[in-house]
Motif scaffolding. Structure first.
Motif, short mmCIF file in Angstrom:
data_model
loop_
_atom_site.label_atom_id
_atom_site.label_comp_id
_atom_site.label_asym_id
_atom_site.label_seq_id
_atom_site.Cartn_x
_atom_site.Cartn_y
_atom_site.Cartn_z
N CYS A 289 -32.39 -0.31 -8.38
CA CYS A 289 -30.95 -0.04 -8.43
C CYS A 289 -30.15 -1.15 -9.11
CB CYS A 289 -30.40 0.16 -7.02
SG CYS A 289 -31.11 1.57 -6.15
N HIS A 290 -30.61 -2.39 -8.95
CA HIS A 290 -29.83 -3.53 -9.41
C HIS A 290 -30.18 -3.96 -10.84
CE1 HIS A 290 -27.64 -4.59 -5.70
NE2 HIS A 290 -28.67 -4.00 -5.10
N SER B 144 -28.30 1.20 -13.79
CA SER B 144 -28.57 1.92 -12.55
C SER B 144 -27.35 1.92 -11.63
CB SER B 144 -29.78 1.32 -11.84
OG SER B 144 -30.24 2.19 -10.82
N ILE B 145 -27.52 2.45 -10.42
CA ILE B 145 -26.37 2.71 -9.56
C ILE B 145 -25.70 1.45 -9.02
CG2 ILE B 145 -27.21 4.98 -8.89
CD1 ILE B 145 -28.24 3.78 -6.30
N ALA B 146 -26.38 0.31 -9.07
CA ALA B 146 -25.78 -0.94 -8.58
C ALA B 146 -25.30 -1.83 -9.73
CB ALA B 146 -26.77 -1.70 -7.71
N SER B 147 -25.08 -1.24 -10.88
CA SER B 147 -24.70 -2.02 -12.06
C SER B 147 -23.30 -2.63 -11.95
CB SER B 147 -24.77 -1.16 -13.32
OG SER B 147 -23.87 -0.06 -13.24
N ASP C 107 -22.12 -7.32 -7.64
CA ASP C 107 -22.20 -8.73 -8.03
C ASP C 107 -23.63 -9.19 -8.30
OD1 ASP C 107 -19.49 -9.06 -7.80
OD2 ASP C 107 -19.56 -9.82 -5.76
N TYR C 108 -24.59 -8.28 -8.12
CA TYR C 108 -26.00 -8.68 -8.26
C TYR C 108 -26.70 -7.71 -9.20
CZ TYR C 108 -30.60 -10.45 -6.85
OH TYR C 108 -31.85 -11.02 -6.84
N VAL C 109 -26.84 -8.13 -10.45
CA VAL C 109 -27.47 -7.30 -11.49
C VAL C 109 -28.60 -8.09 -12.13
CG1 VAL C 109 -27.14 -6.00 -13.62
CG2 VAL C 109 -25.29 -6.09 -11.92
N LEU C 110 -29.81 -7.58 -11.99
CA LEU C 110 -31.00 -8.27 -12.47
C LEU C 110 -31.42 -7.80 -13.86
CD1 LEU C 110 -32.99 -7.91 -9.13
CD2 LEU C 110 -32.05 -10.06 -10.03
N LEU C 111 -32.30 -8.57 -14.48
CA LEU C 111 -32.88 -8.21 -15.76
C LEU C 111 -34.23 -7.55 -15.54
CD1 LEU C 111 -32.12 -11.49 -17.75
CD2 LEU C 111 -30.82 -9.36 -17.79
N GLN C 112 -34.53 -6.57 -16.34
CA GLN C 112 -35.81 -5.88 -16.22
C GLN C 112 -36.92 -6.69 -16.89
OE1 GLN C 112 -35.54 -1.41 -16.29
NE2 GLN C 112 -33.61 -1.83 -17.34
N ILE D 203 -29.73 -15.89 -11.84
CA ILE D 203 -28.78 -14.86 -11.39
C ILE D 203 -28.73 -14.83 -9.86
CG2 ILE D 203 -28.42 -12.36 -11.26
CD1 ILE D 203 -29.59 -12.24 -14.15
N THR D 204 -29.87 -14.92 -9.23
CA THR D 204 -29.94 -14.87 -7.77
C THR D 204 -29.28 -16.10 -7.14
OG1 THR D 204 -31.98 -13.57 -7.88
CG2 THR D 204 -31.49 -14.66 -5.78
N LEU D 205 -29.56 -17.28 -7.70
CA LEU D 205 -28.95 -18.50 -7.17
C LEU D 205 -27.44 -18.47 -7.37
CD1 LEU D 205 -31.53 -21.21 -8.31
CD2 LEU D 205 -31.24 -20.21 -6.04
#
Length: 237
Positions: free
Chosen positions: A52-53, A57-60, A63-68, A81-83
């Motif tokens: 999702c993140h 996707s639906i969590a775009s 505040d938390y968007v990851l790279l694939q 990004i997580t830190l």
């Protein structure tokens, strides 16, 4: 001339407590980065959260968007990004854990699972940030981020920019949590060696800098840089 001598003397004075080798920072950072790589990145964030993140996707819009995983260095960048997400608010650490166990969120991990315990350990490690570092990052975001680093340095100090090989590479303001990401990158860069620490001010004021003078030595912006450096080494003031 007196202003130049003042800057040089300040740098010599404040750099005394900075690690003098790359190994010092590597040793300091490696436990968290290593734990992320071994226990969090593939087993949790890329296995569960990424569904999702990510940007499509639906969590775009969160505040938390990851790279694939098809993005170069995705794991290292996702750690940043997580830190940055965890540093953005004191509540984000607990929110990170509560959502993973299904509070106001689809349950991702069972609280008794090994994965949850590892995520809990990671959050504890990541949020035990040194007060000196936190103070410097806070000052950077309020006084250096937009009016100096983004406005004056970003043009060259960006991926594929003229200064991409210098070790100080910033991200654009359209990147989520860009201030936190860039603040941590600048702090890490300054902590790598005495030369890096010194060069933040020296090069910005035109000393042996391919980009020339970015801020005048007697300017308010130069003063901001001096204060930032002194916050990294409070024992020198």
């Amino acid at each position: 001339m007196s202003k130049i001598l003042f800057i040089v003397s300040l740098i010599l004075f404040t750099s005394a407590c900075v690690p003098t080798s790359y190994e010092a920072l590597t040793e300091q950072q490696s436990p968290l980065a290593s734990f992320w790589q071994k226990s969090i990145s593939n087993d949790i964030t890329q296995y569960s959260c990424i569904v999702c993140h990510h940007s499509e996707s639906i969590a775009s819009e969160t505040d938390y968007v990851l790279l694939q995983s098809n993005v170069d260095d995705y794991s290292d960048k996702n750690l940043e990004i997580t830190l940055a997400y965890l540093e953005k608010s004191k509540q984000h650490g607990q929110l990170f854990l509560s959502k993973s166990r299904g509070l106001d969120h689809t349950q991702v991990l069972n609280t008794e699972s090994d994965k949850y315990l590892k995520l809990q350990s990671f959050v504890e490690m990541a949020t035990q940030q040194d007060e000196i570092r936190a103070s410097a990052i806070s000052y950077y975001k309020g006084s250096l981020s937009d009016n100096v680093m983004q406005a004056q340095c970003l043009a060259c100090h960006i991926e594929e920019g003229l200064a991409a090989s210098t070790g100080l590479v910033l991200v654009n303001a359209d990147t989520a949590s860009y201030q936190e990401i860039n603040a941590n990158r600048v702090v890490d860069f300054a902590s790598l060696s005495n030369n890096n620490f010194d060069n933040l001010l020296l090069k910005a004021t035109g000393f042996d800098h391919a980009g020339g003078e970015v801020v005048a030595s007697d300017s308010e912006e130069a003063g901001f840089l001096m204060t930032f450096l002194s916050l990294l080494n409070p024992s020198s003031t």
